[in-house]
Design a protein around this motif. Structure first.
Motif, short mmCIF file in Angstrom:
data_model
loop_
_atom_site.label_atom_id
_atom_site.label_comp_id
_atom_site.label_asym_id
_atom_site.label_seq_id
_atom_site.Cartn_x
_atom_site.Cartn_y
_atom_site.Cartn_z
N ALA A 343 0.85 -1.39 0.09
CA ALA A 343 -0.06 0.06 0.02
C ALA A 343 0.86 1.40 -0.02
O ALA A 343 0.61 2.44 -0.73
CB ALA A 343 -0.79 0.02 1.15
N GLY A 344 1.91 1.25 0.86
CA GLY A 344 2.79 2.29 0.90
C GLY A 344 3.47 2.74 -0.49
O GLY A 344 3.71 3.79 -0.93
N ALA A 345 3.69 1.65 -1.18
CA ALA A 345 4.70 1.71 -2.46
C ALA A 345 3.62 2.16 -3.43
O ALA A 345 4.26 3.38 -4.42
CB ALA A 345 5.18 0.27 -2.66
N LEU A 346 2.57 1.75 -3.64
CA LEU A 346 1.36 2.47 -4.49
C LEU A 346 1.09 3.81 -4.46
O LEU A 346 1.18 4.48 -5.26
CB LEU A 346 0.32 1.61 -4.44
CG LEU A 346 0.45 -0.01 -4.86
CD1 LEU A 346 -0.95 -0.60 -4.39
CD2 LEU A 346 0.40 -0.04 -6.40
N HIS A 347 1.15 4.06 -3.02
CA HIS A 347 0.91 5.42 -2.71
C HIS A 347 2.11 6.44 -3.09
O HIS A 347 1.90 7.58 -3.96
CB HIS A 347 0.48 5.61 -1.32
CG HIS A 347 0.39 7.32 -0.86
ND1 HIS A 347 -0.58 8.12 -1.24
CD2 HIS A 347 1.37 8.06 -0.02
CE1 HIS A 347 -0.69 9.40 -0.66
NE2 HIS A 347 0.84 9.26 0.08
N MET A 379 -7.98 4.02 8.41
CA MET A 379 -7.09 5.27 8.16
C MET A 379 -5.76 5.15 8.81
O MET A 379 -4.61 5.47 8.45
CB MET A 379 -7.77 6.37 8.32
CG MET A 379 -8.90 6.92 7.32
SD MET A 379 -9.68 8.49 7.63
CE MET A 379 -10.48 8.29 9.32
N GLN A 380 -6.00 4.64 10.15
CA GLN A 380 -4.77 4.16 11.03
C GLN A 380 -3.85 3.27 10.25
O GLN A 380 -2.72 3.45 10.43
CB GLN A 380 -5.19 3.78 12.41
CG GLN A 380 -6.13 4.73 13.21
CD GLN A 380 -6.92 3.75 14.46
OE1 GLN A 380 -6.48 2.95 14.78
NE2 GLN A 380 -7.56 4.71 15.01
N ARG A 384 0.25 3.59 9.24
CA ARG A 384 0.98 2.57 9.38
C ARG A 384 1.81 2.38 8.07
O ARG A 384 2.85 1.90 7.92
CB ARG A 384 0.26 1.33 9.91
CG ARG A 384 0.32 1.59 11.37
CD ARG A 384 -0.31 0.24 12.05
NE ARG A 384 0.54 -0.63 11.69
CZ ARG A 384 0.40 -2.11 11.98
NH1 ARG A 384 -1.00 -2.47 12.49
NH2 ARG A 384 1.38 -3.12 11.78
N ALA A 385 1.11 2.30 6.97
CA ALA A 385 1.77 1.94 5.73
C ALA A 385 2.51 2.99 5.25
O ALA A 385 3.19 2.86 3.98
CB ALA A 385 0.63 1.61 4.65
N GLY A 386 2.51 4.23 5.70
CA GLY A 386 3.50 5.34 5.13
C GLY A 386 2.67 6.57 4.66
O GLY A 386 3.33 7.39 4.10
N LEU A 387 1.47 6.59 4.52
CA LEU A 387 0.66 7.80 4.34
C LEU A 387 0.79 8.80 5.58
O LEU A 387 0.69 8.39 6.51
CB LEU A 387 -0.78 7.73 3.84
CG LEU A 387 -1.06 6.89 2.56
CD1 LEU A 387 -0.68 5.69 2.41
CD2 LEU A 387 -2.66 7.13 2.11
#
Length: 449
Positions: A343-347, A379-380, A384-387
Motif C-alpha cells: 500500500a505504501g509503495a503504491l501511494h 485510516m490508521q 502505518r503503511a506510510g501515508l
C-alpha cells in the motif's frame, strides 16, 4: 472481498423499498427538527477546517438548506453558532467498499461516515432514492450484484443457508430483493447482457469477481475467462460506468489491469509487491481500495483493539461488537507487513488509494470490521503503511468522491452537500483523533447523539 452469497445479500444488504420516514432530530443550533435537509443558517465556528485536501486558514463554515454556503473567518451575526473551538471539521467520510443494510447505514453515520459505496448488495435505484431523503442514515451508492463465474466467489464463504438469521425464503417483509439479476456469467455475450441489465436496474458502477480462492481457503474456484471479463468491462465503460474488480492476488490484479478496470476493490495479499506490478498499476490509471482491515481479518487478525477503544465499543450493538472481535482467518500464513508495504509503495508511486473496509453482516466468521468504526481503523492502517494523516483523510473524502464522480461531497467547499463531521483534536497530525467524534451533519441535519 464480497463477504456474502446471493441469499445473504438479499437478506442482509437490502433496503426497505419504501423507507418509512423516521425523525432525525436536529441539534439545538439548527433551530429545526424532523426529516429533510435543514433550512436554518448555521455557522460552525472556531474550527480547524480540513477541506478534503488541506487545512484552511479560515475557521468558520456556513451551512444552509443542506449545503455549504460559505467559508469565512468569523461567524456572521444572522447565523446560529456551533462553537467548535479545539475541534477539527472534516468532510463526511466515505467508505468505498461495503455490503450494507439499513442497520449498516445507521451505524456508519454514527461514526461520521456519510456515504457508503456498496460493492455487492440489494440497493436498487428506488431504494437509494428512499435513503437519499433520510438524514438518520448514511447515503449509499451500489453496484447491485457483481459478475462472477458459476460456482465462483463468494459462494465459498458462507453455508448455503447463509449466516445465522438468514432466511431461506428471501428477504423479510418490507426489505427489497432489488436488482436480482443472475450474478453468474460464462461467456462474453452473457457478460455484456449482465452489465446492461445492471445499468438498466440502476447500478452506479459494475463489480467483477476475479478470485481463484487460494487465499480464501478454497483453491481452484471457478473463474470467468479473460475474454468474458474484457467484454464486460468494455460494455461497462461504453455505458459510462466504472468497472471495479475484486482482486486479492497478483494474478487477479494483472488480469483486471489487462481488462481495463477503472479500479481495484482490493489489494493483493499473496506476494510482496514488485516494481513491475506497481508500475503496471500506475500505467493503468486505476485506483486501489486496499481494504487493509479485511486483509488483516483474512490473516486471522481481529478488530479487538478497535473494539476496546472507549470511543467505539459502547456505540456498537453486542452482535457487532462480537463481529469486530472476530476474523475470517482464511490465510493465516499471510504477511501483513508486506501488505502494508505494498500500500505504501503504491501511494508513493502516485496511485490513488481509497479507504474501504469490506464490512458486511454481523457475523464473527466474517468479522474484524464494523460499519463506520472500521473506516477510522483503515485510516490508521494507511498511516502505518506510510501515508501522512492528511493523505489518509483524503483517501476517505476527496479521493473517492473524485474517482466515483461524487461531485457534491468529499470536500468542504461552497455548493457542496453539508455532509460534515466534527472531531476533537487534530486528525491531520494524529489520525486516531478522527474517532473523537463530537457532531455529525448529513445534508445540514445535525445527527442526534
Amino acid at each position: 472481498m464480497c463477504s456474502i452469497n446471493r441469499r445473504a445479500v438479499l437478506r442482509s444488504a437490502s433496503l426497505t423499498a419504501a423507507a418509512a420516514s423516521s425523525s432525525a432530530a436536529l441539534g439545538a443550533c439548527s433551530g429545526d427538527s424532523g426529516q429533510g435537509a435543514s433550512t436554518a443558517r448555521v455557522a460552525i465556528a472556531n474550527a480547524r477546517i480540513f477541506d478534503g485536501e488541506q487545512v484552511l486558514d479560515q475557521h468558520c463554515v456556513l451551512i444552509e438548506g443542506g449545503s455549504i454556503v460559505g467559508i469565512t473567518g468569523i461567524a456572521p451575526s444572522d447565523a446560529s453558532v456551533v462553537d467548535a473551538a479545539g475541534a477539527t471539521l472534516l468532510p463526511g467520510l466515505i467508505d468505498s467498499h461495503v455490503h450494507t443494510s439499513e442497520e449498516g447505514l445507521r451505524d456508519a453515520l454514527l461514526f461520521g461516515v456519510t456515504t457508503e459505496l456498496e460493492m455487492q448488495g440489494g440497493f436498487d435505484a428506488e431504494g437509494r432514492k428512499a435513503i437519499a431523503g433520510r438524514d438518520d442514515l448514511a447515503d449509499v451508492r451500489s453496484a447491485g450484484f457483481s459478475l462472477t463465474a458459476p460456482g465462483g466467489h463468494p459462494s465459498e464463504l458462507v453455508p448455503e443457508d447463509g449466516p445465522p438469521g438468514d432466511g431461506a425464503d428471501g428477504p423479510p417483509e418490507g426489505e427489497s430483493g432489488a436488482n436480482p439479476a443472475a450474478s453468474e456469467v460464462t461467456t462474453p455475450e452473457e457478460a455484456v447482457r449482465a452489465v446492461r441489465t445492471r445499468v438498466d436496474g440502476g447500478s452506479d458502477f459494475i463489480k467483477f469477481m476475479i478470485e481463484d480462492g487460494h487465499v480464501l481457503g478454497a483453491p481452484d474456484l471457478p473463474m470467468m475467462s479473460d475474454a468474458t471479463v474484457r467484454a464486460g468491462v468494455l460494455e461497462t465503460r461504453r455505458l459510462g460506468k466504472l468497472a471495479v474488480a475484486h482482486t486479492l492476488t497478483v494474478a487477479a490484479t494483472e488480469q483486471a489491469l489487462a481488462a481495463g478496470m477503472n479500479g481495484l476493490a482490493h489489494l493483493f495479499i499473496d506476494r510482496p509487491h514488485t516494481r513491475e506490478i506497481v508500475e503496471a498499476v500506475v500505467r493503468s490509471g486505476a485506483f486501489v481500495t486496499p481494504c487493509l482491515c479485511l486483509n488483516a481479518s483474512i490473516m486471522g487478525r481481529t478488530g479487538a483493539e478497535l473494539a476496546a477503544d472507549p470511543r467505539v465499543g459502547p456505540r456498537l450493538d453486542p452482535e457487532w461488537l462480537a463481529t469486530l472481535n472476530g476474523s475470517l482467518n482464511r490465510y493465516p500464513q499471510g504477511d501483513f507487513d508486506a501488505v502494508l508495504a505494498t500500500a505504501g509503495a503504491l501511494h508513493a508511486a502516485g496511485v490513488d488509494l481509497l479507504v474501504g473496509t469490506d464490512v458486511s453482516v454481523a457475523w464473527p466468521e466474517l468479522g474484524g470490521m464494523a460499519h463506520g468504526a472500521s473506516v477510522h481503523h483503515e485510516m490508521q492502517l494507511l498511516v502505518r503503511a506510510g501515508l501522512t494523516p492528511i493523505a489518509a483523510l483524503r483517501a476517505a473524502t476527496s479521493v473517492p468522491a473524485r474517482r466515483f464522480g461524487l461531485t457534491d461531497r468529499g470536500r468542504i467547499v461552497p455548493g457542496a452537500r453539508a455532509d460534515l463531521v466534527l472531531v476533537g483534536g487534530d486528525p491531520t497530525t494524529n489520525i486516531s483523533d478522527s474517532l473523537s467524534i463530537k457532531e455529525v451533519w448529513r445534508r445540514g441535519v445535525r445527527l442526534a447523539r
